[in-house]
Design a protein around this motif. Structure first.
Motif, PDB file in Angstrom:
ATOM      1  N   GLU A 120      27.397 -13.698 -15.234  1.00  7.56           N
ATOM      2  CA  GLU A 120      28.020 -13.998 -14.656  1.00  7.56           C
ATOM      3  C   GLU A 120      28.363 -15.529 -15.974  1.00  7.56           C
ATOM      4  O   GLU A 120      28.099 -14.712 -17.061  1.00  7.56           O
ATOM      5  CB  GLU A 120      27.597 -15.208 -13.643  1.00  7.56           C
ATOM      6  N   THR A 121      29.819 -15.907 -15.192  1.00 12.50           N
ATOM      7  CA  THR A 121      30.871 -16.060 -16.153  1.00 12.50           C
ATOM      8  C   THR A 121      30.580 -17.950 -16.457  1.00 12.50           C
ATOM      9  O   THR A 121      30.440 -18.426 -15.128  1.00 12.50           O
ATOM     10  CB  THR A 121      32.148 -16.219 -16.307  1.00 12.50           C
ATOM     11  N   TYR A 122      30.583 -18.168 -17.284  1.00 15.64           N
ATOM     12  CA  TYR A 122      30.273 -19.757 -17.592  1.00 15.64           C
ATOM     13  C   TYR A 122      31.188 -20.402 -18.391  1.00 15.64           C
ATOM     14  O   TYR A 122      31.865 -19.642 -19.098  1.00 15.64           O
ATOM     15  CB  TYR A 122      29.152 -20.688 -18.320  1.00 15.64           C
ATOM     16  N   ALA A 123      31.548 -22.082 -17.928  1.00  9.01           N
ATOM     17  CA  ALA A 123      32.826 -22.958 -19.010  1.00  9.01           C
ATOM     18  C   ALA A 123      31.821 -23.670 -19.284  1.00  9.01           C
ATOM     19  O   ALA A 123      31.476 -24.779 -19.081  1.00  9.01           O
ATOM     20  CB  ALA A 123      34.382 -23.008 -18.468  1.00  9.01           C
ATOM     21  N   VAL A 124      32.334 -24.322 -20.246  1.00  6.34           N
ATOM     22  CA  VAL A 124      32.130 -25.444 -20.955  1.00  6.34           C
ATOM     23  C   VAL A 124      33.695 -25.519 -21.617  1.00  6.34           C
ATOM     24  O   VAL A 124      34.798 -25.491 -22.185  1.00  6.34           O
ATOM     25  CB  VAL A 124      31.297 -25.719 -22.482  1.00  6.34           C
ATOM     26  N   ASP A 125      33.593 -27.237 -21.495  1.00  4.50           N
ATOM     27  CA  ASP A 125      35.141 -28.070 -22.000  1.00  4.50           C
ATOM     28  C   ASP A 125      35.025 -27.650 -23.778  1.00  4.50           C
ATOM     29  O   ASP A 125      34.414 -27.840 -24.906  1.00  4.50           O
ATOM     30  CB  ASP A 125      34.432 -29.444 -21.593  1.00  4.50           C
ATOM     31  N   ILE A 126      35.893 -26.877 -24.006  1.00  3.77           N
ATOM     32  CA  ILE A 126      36.681 -27.096 -25.698  1.00  3.77           C
ATOM     33  C   ILE A 126      36.438 -27.905 -26.233  1.00  3.77           C
ATOM     34  O   ILE A 126      36.084 -27.663 -27.583  1.00  3.77           O
ATOM     35  CB  ILE A 126      37.602 -26.014 -25.715  1.00  3.77           C
ATOM     36  N   ALA A 127      37.127 -29.008 -26.151  1.00  2.00           N
ATOM     37  CA  ALA A 127      36.152 -30.190 -27.018  1.00  2.00           C
ATOM     38  C   ALA A 127      35.384 -30.889 -27.104  1.00  2.00           C
ATOM     39  O   ALA A 127      35.172 -31.500 -28.540  1.00  2.00           O
ATOM     40  CB  ALA A 127      37.092 -31.840 -25.824  1.00  2.00           C
ATOM     41  N   HIS A 128      34.202 -30.219 -26.704  1.00  2.00           N
ATOM     42  CA  HIS A 128      33.014 -29.915 -26.687  1.00  2.00           C
ATOM     43  C   HIS A 128      32.046 -29.105 -27.921  1.00  2.00           C
ATOM     44  O   HIS A 128      30.816 -29.438 -29.009  1.00  2.00           O
ATOM     45  CB  HIS A 128      31.540 -30.200 -26.029  1.00  2.00           C
ATOM     46  N   VAL A 129      33.188 -27.707 -28.535  1.00  2.00           N
ATOM     47  CA  VAL A 129      33.111 -26.600 -29.006  1.00  2.00           C
ATOM     48  C   VAL A 129      32.887 -27.290 -30.506  1.00  2.00           C
ATOM     49  O   VAL A 129      34.820 -27.126 -30.894  1.00  2.00           O
ATOM     50  CB  VAL A 129      33.445 -25.838 -28.516  1.00  2.00           C
ATOM     51  N   ALA A 130      32.290 -27.011 -31.198  1.00  3.88           N
ATOM     52  CA  ALA A 130      33.070 -26.827 -32.999  1.00  3.88           C
ATOM     53  C   ALA A 130      33.153 -26.359 -33.894  1.00  3.88           C
ATOM     54  O   ALA A 130      34.493 -25.869 -34.299  1.00  3.88           O
ATOM     55  CB  ALA A 130      31.691 -27.651 -33.229  1.00  3.88           C
ATOM     56  N   GLU A 131      32.231 -24.490 -33.089  1.00  2.83           N
ATOM     57  CA  GLU A 131      33.104 -23.467 -33.249  1.00  2.83           C
ATOM     58  C   GLU A 131      32.391 -22.218 -33.052  1.00  2.83           C
ATOM     59  O   GLU A 131      31.333 -22.707 -32.125  1.00  2.83           O
ATOM     60  CB  GLU A 131      32.398 -23.355 -34.992  1.00  2.83           C
ATOM     61  N   ILE A 132      32.131 -20.743 -33.168  1.00  3.55           N
ATOM     62  CA  ILE A 132      31.754 -20.074 -32.273  1.00  3.55           C
ATOM     63  C   ILE A 132      31.142 -18.854 -33.189  1.00  3.55           C
ATOM     64  O   ILE A 132      32.356 -18.633 -34.196  1.00  3.55           O
ATOM     65  CB  ILE A 132      32.451 -18.932 -31.099  1.00  3.55           C
ATOM     66  N   VAL A 133      30.153 -18.213 -33.967  1.00  3.82           N
ATOM     67  CA  VAL A 133      29.924 -17.891 -34.813  1.00  3.82           C
ATOM     68  C   VAL A 133      28.643 -16.561 -34.368  1.00  3.82           C
ATOM     69  O   VAL A 133      28.050 -16.110 -32.582  1.00  3.82           O
ATOM     70  CB  VAL A 133      28.127 -18.852 -35.631  1.00  3.82           C
ATOM     71  N   ASP A 134      28.432 -15.199 -35.395  1.00  2.00           N
ATOM     72  CA  ASP A 134      27.648 -14.377 -34.600  1.00  2.00           C
ATOM     73  C   ASP A 134      26.102 -14.308 -34.692  1.00  2.00           C
ATOM     74  O   ASP A 134      25.671 -15.283 -35.571  1.00  2.00           O
ATOM     75  CB  ASP A 134      28.106 -13.664 -35.347  1.00  2.00           C
ATOM     76  N   VAL A 135      25.621 -13.604 -33.964  1.00  2.00           N
ATOM     77  CA  VAL A 135      24.551 -14.146 -33.828  1.00  2.00           C
ATOM     78  C   VAL A 135      23.944 -13.756 -35.547  1.00  2.00           C
ATOM     79  O   VAL A 135      23.735 -12.554 -35.722  1.00  2.00           O
ATOM     80  CB  VAL A 135      23.845 -14.174 -32.886  1.00  2.00           C
ATOM     81  N   ASN A 136      23.029 -14.237 -36.504  1.00  2.00           N
ATOM     82  CA  ASN A 136      21.921 -14.433 -37.759  1.00  2.00           C
ATOM     83  C   ASN A 136      20.906 -14.307 -37.646  1.00  2.00           C
ATOM     84  O   ASN A 136      20.456 -14.756 -36.162  1.00  2.00           O
ATOM     85  CB  ASN A 136      22.686 -15.254 -38.679  1.00  2.00           C
ATOM     86  N   ASP A 137      20.187 -14.133 -38.205  1.00  2.01           N
ATOM     87  CA  ASP A 137      18.333 -14.045 -38.470  1.00  2.01           C
ATOM     88  C   ASP A 137      18.193 -15.650 -37.740  1.00  2.01           C
ATOM     89  O   ASP A 137      19.001 -16.672 -38.092  1.00  2.01           O
ATOM     90  CB  ASP A 137      17.563 -15.017 -39.723  1.00  2.01           C
ATOM     91  N   LEU A 138      17.310 -15.938 -36.864  1.00  2.00           N
ATOM     92  CA  LEU A 138      16.726 -17.068 -36.246  1.00  2.00           C
ATOM     93  C   LEU A 138      15.261 -17.673 -36.632  1.00  2.00           C
ATOM     94  O   LEU A 138      14.449 -16.063 -36.896  1.00  2.00           O
ATOM     95  CB  LEU A 138      16.646 -17.161 -35.279  1.00  2.00           C
TER      96      LEU A 138
END
Length: 143
Positions: free
Chosen positions: A21-39
């Motif tokens: 499924e496709t979801y969305a959030v208001d872009i105003a809430h987003v700081a950045e998008i990063v690749d998944v790294n070690d958690l």
């Protein structure tokens, strides 16, 4: 109509995949998008907390929205949407692990149908080309 009035009628949304499924959030809430790294797993954390990661010197809690929204856990889990701390509960550094980030789209607010469920997590539904995009509020998931 002026550009300002036109912008007030529209909102920019970041679309992403969770399962099929496709979801969305208001872009105003987003700081950045990063690749998944070690958690790093946090013992005794709520089941929706995947762990923490160091993101530019900040300990950032990574949440799996699939576990909160009851979505099948199939998917690539390749990206993390990091939210602006001004828009998170308690101003915490929080990111959502998603399968893929799709695009930023501009949506006319009149094209957003009210949420079909009584749940603060869902802002509304956008019907597009025979499919639905679920607009969710990132502020409802406490890390």
């Amino acid at each position: 109509m002026s550009k300002t009035a036109s912008r007030a009628r529209t909102v920019q949304l970041l679309e992403f995949e969770l399962g099929s499924e496709t979801y969305a959030v208001d872009i105003a809430h987003v700081a950045e998008i990063v690749d998944v790294n070690d958690l790093t797993v946090v013992p005794n954390a709520p089941r929706h907390v995947e762990g923490v990661m160091d993101l530019r010197g900040k300990t950032t809690t990574i949440v799996d929205p699939k576990s909160v929204f009851g979505i099948d856990n199939d998917g690539a889990r390749q990206r993390i949407v990091v939210f602006d701390q001004d828009h998170t509960i308690g101003g915490k550094a929080v990111g959502w692990i998603v399968d893929e980030v799709e695009q930023v789209v501009e949506v006319d607010r009149e094209d957003v149908e009210p949420s079909p469920v009584d749940d603060d997590a869902v802002h509304g539904v956008i019907k597009r080309e025979g499919e639905f995009v679920i607009w969710v509020r990132p502020t409802v998931l406490d890390a």
